[in-house]
Scaffold this active site. Structure first.
Site, PDB file in Angstrom:
ATOM      1  N   HIS A 180       2.458  -9.281  27.955  1.00  0.00           N
ATOM      2  CA  HIS A 180       2.681  -7.838  27.989  1.00  0.00           C
ATOM      3  C   HIS A 180       2.317  -7.205  26.656  1.00  0.00           C
ATOM      4  O   HIS A 180       2.960  -7.446  25.642  1.00  0.00           O
ATOM      5  CB  HIS A 180       4.155  -7.574  28.307  1.00  0.00           C
ATOM      6  CG  HIS A 180       4.483  -6.148  28.565  1.00  0.00           C
ATOM      7  ND1 HIS A 180       5.501  -5.496  27.908  1.00  0.00           N
ATOM      8  CD2 HIS A 180       3.950  -5.245  29.429  1.00  0.00           C
ATOM      9  CE1 HIS A 180       5.588  -4.249  28.347  1.00  0.00           C
ATOM     10  NE2 HIS A 180       4.657  -4.071  29.271  1.00  0.00           N
ATOM     11  N   ASP A 208      -2.558  -1.104  27.563  1.00  0.00           N
ATOM     12  CA  ASP A 208      -2.473   0.287  27.993  1.00  0.00           C
ATOM     13  C   ASP A 208      -3.568   1.114  27.330  1.00  0.00           C
ATOM     14  O   ASP A 208      -3.880   0.906  26.152  1.00  0.00           O
ATOM     15  CB  ASP A 208      -1.120   0.881  27.591  1.00  0.00           C
ATOM     16  CG  ASP A 208       0.040  -0.016  27.972  1.00  0.00           C
ATOM     17  OD1 ASP A 208       0.529   0.129  29.100  1.00  0.00           O
ATOM     18  OD2 ASP A 208       0.450  -0.852  27.145  1.00  0.00           O
ATOM     19  N   GLU A 258      -3.588  -0.935  32.135  1.00  0.00           N
ATOM     20  CA  GLU A 258      -2.847   0.214  32.641  1.00  0.00           C
ATOM     21  C   GLU A 258      -3.406   1.506  32.061  1.00  0.00           C
ATOM     22  O   GLU A 258      -3.506   1.651  30.838  1.00  0.00           O
ATOM     23  CB  GLU A 258      -1.360   0.115  32.296  1.00  0.00           C
ATOM     24  CG  GLU A 258      -0.574   1.324  32.775  1.00  0.00           C
ATOM     25  CD  GLU A 258       0.881   1.325  32.354  1.00  0.00           C
ATOM     26  OE1 GLU A 258       1.509   2.403  32.438  1.00  0.00           O
ATOM     27  OE2 GLU A 258       1.388   0.269  31.942  1.00  0.00           O
ATOM     28  N   HIS A 270       0.491   2.216  24.051  1.00  0.00           N
ATOM     29  CA  HIS A 270       1.391   2.424  25.177  1.00  0.00           C
ATOM     30  C   HIS A 270       2.065   3.785  25.175  1.00  0.00           C
ATOM     31  O   HIS A 270       2.021   4.522  26.166  1.00  0.00           O
ATOM     32  CB  HIS A 270       2.466   1.337  25.218  1.00  0.00           C
ATOM     33  CG  HIS A 270       3.482   1.550  26.295  1.00  0.00           C
ATOM     34  ND1 HIS A 270       4.634   2.293  26.101  1.00  0.00           N
ATOM     35  CD2 HIS A 270       3.523   1.143  27.588  1.00  0.00           C
ATOM     36  CE1 HIS A 270       5.333   2.326  27.222  1.00  0.00           C
ATOM     37  NE2 HIS A 270       4.689   1.641  28.139  1.00  0.00           N
TER      38      HIS A 270
END
Length: 231
Positions: free
Chosen positions: A7, A36, A95, A49
């Site tokens: 992550h 991200d 993402e 992020h």
């Protein structure tokens, strides 16, 4: 085989999340990477992020209001530089953030990834982003994130997505579901609709053990050592 996805890279106190250093550490451990992306003021696709610099750098400024030249001072990389680093060594789970200019962010991300020939997927909390991306790049796996919605979203809308009611009209290629909101009823619905899914974010060994009972695709952080082929 359990597929462990790091992550925001394999980060720690020395290598901050979503940085080249964190991604290199993940590559060294042969771990797939989740990251991200969003747009800077000068419309560059940067890897970060949060909507602001507050949490990581104690600066109350939004990413969209700063140029990449300024963001680079905080060790924030461009997506294209991350792609050069990874170069197909591990899988990328990308993402696209929904903070602003979602269609422009999606288009620019797709343009950059058009020349990246290695395995990757995109996903977002905003349902229009994977739908739009699929039109731009039909062969790319486009997924929907479930959980941690903005506070301003109405409760009824959040429940619509939490309970997977959208599956009656829209089937993403995959779903990435919040582990904290996941339950057996959701699991049964995913099986019924035959949709691949991952669980995020797993932060303890106990939760890792529990999550592995439902899926082999797990997005983790703070669990060391992490091995991609752990059973």
């Amino acid at each position: 085989m359990i597929n462990i996805i790091a992550h925001r890279g394999l980060w720690n106190e020395e290598a901050s999340e979503n940085t080249i250093e964190a991604f290199q550490r993940a590559i060294d451990e042969k771990l797939d990477i989740e990251l991200d992306v969003q747009l800077s003021k000068d419309k560059r696709v940067v890897v970060y992020h949060d909507e602001t610099l507050k949490r990581l750098h104690n600066i109350d400024a939004k990413i969209k209001d700063l140029t990449f030249q300024k963001l680079a001072k905080y060790n924030i990389p461009l997506l294209e530089d991350v792609l050069k680093l990874v170069d197909g060594q591990v899988y990328l789970d990308i993402e696209i953030k929904y903070y602003h200019a979602i269609f422009e962010t999606t288009r620019k991300t797709a343009l950059i990834l058009r020349n990246y020939k290695y395995n990757h997927s995109i996903k977002s909390f905003h349902p229009l982003i994977p739908i739009y991306y699929k039109r731009l790049s039909p062969n790319t796996k486009c997924g929907l994130l479930i959980g941690h919605y903005p506070k301003y979203w109405p409760k009824a809308l959040k429940n619509y997505f939490y309970n997977l009611r959208f599956l009656s009209i829209y089937h993403p290629d995959f779903i990435s579901y919040s582990f904290l909101n996941f339950n057996h009823t959701i699991y049964q619905k995913l099986l019924e609709h035959k949709i691949p899914f991952s669980l995020y974010t797993i932060r303890t060994e106990a939760n890792l053990k529990l999550a592995k009972q439902y899926t082999s695709s797990l997005i983790v952080e703070k669990i060391y050592p992490i091995k991609k082929t752990s059973k």
